[in-house]
Each structure stands twice: as C-alpha cells, then as structure tokens.
Enzyme design. Structure first.
Site, PDB file in Angstrom:
ATOM      1  N   ILE A   8       0.832  -1.215   0.000  1.00  0.00           N
ATOM      2  CA  ILE A   8       0.000   0.000   0.000  1.00  0.00           C
ATOM      3  C   ILE A   8       0.868   1.267   0.000  1.00  0.00           C
ATOM      4  O   ILE A   8       0.503   2.278  -0.612  1.00  0.00           O
ATOM      5  CB  ILE A   8      -1.031   0.005   1.172  1.00  0.00           C
ATOM      6  CG1 ILE A   8      -2.022   1.168   1.010  1.00  0.00           C
ATOM      7  CG2 ILE A   8      -0.359   0.060   2.531  1.00  0.00           C
ATOM      8  CD1 ILE A   8      -2.769   1.213  -0.306  1.00  0.00           C
ATOM      9  N   GLU A  35      -7.631  -2.180   5.009  1.00  0.00           N
ATOM     10  CA  GLU A  35      -7.674  -2.753   6.369  1.00  0.00           C
ATOM     11  C   GLU A  35      -6.500  -3.693   6.577  1.00  0.00           C
ATOM     12  O   GLU A  35      -5.877  -4.145   5.635  1.00  0.00           O
ATOM     13  CB  GLU A  35      -8.993  -3.490   6.606  1.00  0.00           C
ATOM     14  CG  GLU A  35      -9.499  -4.371   5.460  1.00  0.00           C
ATOM     15  CD  GLU A  35      -8.531  -5.420   4.965  1.00  0.00           C
ATOM     16  OE1 GLU A  35      -7.976  -6.153   5.796  1.00  0.00           O
ATOM     17  OE2 GLU A  35      -8.332  -5.523   3.739  1.00  0.00           O
ATOM     18  N   GLY A  94      -5.690  -6.976   0.380  1.00  0.00           N
ATOM     19  CA  GLY A  94      -6.244  -6.007   1.330  1.00  0.00           C
ATOM     20  C   GLY A  94      -5.361  -4.781   1.385  1.00  0.00           C
ATOM     21  O   GLY A  94      -4.750  -4.402   0.387  1.00  0.00           O
ATOM     22  N   GLU A  95      -5.308  -4.135   2.547  1.00  0.00           N
ATOM     23  CA  GLU A  95      -4.492  -2.927   2.780  1.00  0.00           C
ATOM     24  C   GLU A  95      -4.979  -1.702   1.994  1.00  0.00           C
ATOM     25  O   GLU A  95      -4.423  -0.630   2.107  1.00  0.00           O
ATOM     26  CB  GLU A  95      -3.011  -3.142   2.387  1.00  0.00           C
ATOM     27  CG  GLU A  95      -2.289  -4.224   3.122  1.00  0.00           C
ATOM     28  CD  GLU A  95      -0.827  -4.378   2.672  1.00  0.00           C
ATOM     29  OE1 GLU A  95      -0.340  -3.566   1.860  1.00  0.00           O
ATOM     30  OE2 GLU A  95      -0.173  -5.327   3.140  1.00  0.00           O
ATOM     31  N   GLY A  96      -5.989  -1.874   1.140  1.00  0.00           N
ATOM     32  CA  GLY A  96      -6.392  -0.770   0.271  1.00  0.00           C
ATOM     33  C   GLY A  96      -5.636  -0.758  -1.041  1.00  0.00           C
ATOM     34  O   GLY A  96      -5.716   0.213  -1.799  1.00  0.00           O
TER      35      GLY A  96
END
Length: 350
Positions: A94, A171, A311-313
């Site tokens: 990210i 997240e 994830g992580e955006g």
C-alpha cells in the site's frame, strides 16, 4: 446512530453530463466504464466539471479474538501489529502504490493488540486490544460498535475539512476474512460455507476446518439488525470502516472500495442506509472466494480484475488514477464542435 442521507437524484444534471460525455471526440460509449465513472462522479459532486482533490487512502487495523487460537489463520495475531509497523516504515504494497499514484496514506489503530508509540503518526482510535472471540461471546459490545462508528466518522470529517473529496479504504487484521465471511453470510443470506476462502493462504484441509468453525459460530447467534451483526461478527476495523463509509457518503465524498473485507463493511453500511452505494466506486474484483458474490449482490461493477487478495487498500490505490482519468476526459477532452470534427454524436470513425 441515525443516518438520513439523501440519494443522488438530479435527473437534469445526469442528462447534461451524459450529453457532455456523448459529444466528446470518440464513438458513443467508447470509453466504457470510464464514462459511467465520469457520470457518477459528476452526480456525486453535483457539477458538470467534477474534480478529484487530495485523494487519501485510510487503512484501519484491528485484532480479532479468534486469531489467538490460530485455528482459522495461518499467521499469528502478532502479524497485525508487525504489518502496521511495516506501513509506518513505508515497506508495504500500500505504501508503494500510494507513492506511485501520489496518494495520502493514513493508518488508524482501530483496536490492535499492541501499544504503538505516539511518535509514529498512527491515528490512535483504539477501542480495545482486539475483539473478543466470537466462538464464545460477541466480538464487541453495542457500545463499542457505536464508539467505532463515531471515531471513524470524526476521522473522515477531519479529512474532508482538510480538502479530501476522494477516499479509498483499506484494512489490516489477522483473521478478518473470517469476520467478513460471517458478515457476508448474514447480509447476503449466502450459506456460510460458500463465503469462506483461503484468507492469507490456508490449504484445502485448513479451509475445511475454517468452514466448520465459522458454521458453528454462525449458528450460535441470531442478530436482528446490521449493528448487532457487526457487534457479534465484526472486528473493530470493520466497524470503523462501516462508520467511515456512512460518514463519507453523508459528506458527499467519492468512496473507493477495496476488496473482500472492505466490501463486507459496505454490506453493513448499505443495510443501514442504501444510499451509500450512490457514493461507492468498487476498485477491483478480489481473488478471495466470496468477493464476486458480494459484488453481484450489490450490483457493483469493479474497475479492475488483477487477481489481488492482499487487502491494505491496494486495489483502491491502483484504481484512483482511473477516477482521475475519467474526470480529466470529461473536463479536458475536445467535443466534436471544439475539434471541428463532423459527426456530432454519431460515430465519426464509421
């Protein structure tokens, strides 16, 4: 927690935007999803000349009680905190994608089982040191869930006041695919076994065990509404995501939705107020089992399909340049009249 958000329903503006799009120097509909995106962003901002300003990714991190047993997660709970340090040190995917695309990145401690030094610049919104294990009791109390909504709402309101009108969500939380699967089962009424996937890398035997455990958890409870479902099955980061999505839509921001976990938070948010979907752009179609079904349930058309399941955006960070491209073509591309190209709305290439 009452949200009275109005839906976007300016049919006159919509027609004007569509006309502006159609008169650009291109065949009708030739920019595909980018045309839908330009129309949507124009409607959100109530203008024929929308803009993306100060785009920001907010990553909420939280720990899950069930992870302490290690039955549904290949990585131990400590990895959540370790990854937050990685975010702060600039070493995660990210960070790389946010830097690549000039995005602001904010990391929020929603409820990690660790105390971070204040000097790191992490937004401290900690509700508790991880949720409870929902195999035994609800993950959080209704009061904690409400606190999560309020705290994340305040974070979003502050970003809006600082000039951000486009926000992507991410997240981090070991075992949060388990929470997301339980929430998916509740909101989409899909059998829990069809909602459970590999998460961060379970093998077939481990997935089978995860299905069995989560089926037992699901049968144990009977939530009566979205807030109760979030309190029982959610993580602090997922509750904060839900509150953040509701607040961002209330503030008429463009909301860029990442993968499986963030979409689970959207399921909860739209159950509270269906109008949130007017403000959501779905970044990508994740490789986590269940995400496609969530997107279908929401009638969402994701922009990218890259086989991501991080994830992580990360998906949101990769999609934001497409939003910028869509408003730029709407604002800057020549019309047939401007360019002196004959054909008006007809296909000039035929």
């Amino acid at each position: 927690m009452i949200h009275n958000m109005s839906s976007i329903n300016n049919s006159e503006l919509k027609l004007e935007l569509q006309k502006k799009i159609d008169l650009k120097t291109k065949p009708l509909g030739a920019l595909g999803l980018l045309e839908d995106l330009a129309l949507k962003i124009g409607c959100i901002q109530d203008t024929l000349n929308p803009k993306i300003s100060n785009p920001t990714i907010v990553v909420f991190a939280g720990d899950h009680g069930i992870a302490t047993k290690g039955e549904v997660n290949p990585f131990p709970q400590e990895v959540t905190a370790q990854m937050v340090y990685n975010f702060v040190n600039g070493g995660a995917a990210i960070n790389i994608f946010s830097n690549t695309n000039n995005l602001n990145l904010k990391i929020v401690d929603a409820g990690v089982n660790h105390t971070f030094p204040e000097t790191l610049g992490i937004i401290n919104a900690k509700i508790d040191f991880g949720t409870k294990n929902y195999q035994e009791e609800p993950a959080m109390t209704l009061k904690q869930c409400e606190k999560a909504f309020n705290r994340s709402g305040n974070i979003i309101a502050k970003l809006k006041s600082e000039g951000t009108n486009t926000i992507g969500f991410g997240e981090m939380g070991i075992s949060n695919t388990s929470s997301a699967a339980l929430l998916m089962a509740y909101f989409t009424e899909t059998p829990i076994t069809e909602c459970v996937g590999a998460g961060t890398g379970l093998n077939n035997e481990e997935i089978s065990k995860k299905r069995q455990i989560l089926s037992e958890v699901y049968k144990k409870y009977n939530p009566q509404n979205a807030i109760e479902a979030l309190s029982i099955f959610g993580g602090f980061e997922i509750a904060m995501l839900c509150g953040a999505i509701l607040k961002a839509s209330e503030l008429k921001m463009i909301i860029v939705i990442d993968g499986f976990i963030v979409t689970a938070a959207v399921l909860a948010a739209q159950a509270i107020d269906k109008n949130v979907l007017d403000y959501c752009v779905f970044a990508h179609n994740s490789n986590e089992k269940g995400h496609v079904k969530m997107l279908d349930f929401l009638n969402a058309k994701p922009l990218l399909s890259l086989g991501l399941r991080l994830g992580e955006g990360t998906g949101a960070a990769l999609a934001i340049p497409l939003l910028i491209a869509s408003v730029n073509f709407l604002n800057d591309m020549a019309s047939f009249d401007d360019a002196g190209v004959s054909g008006e709305t007809k296909d000039p290439l035929v």
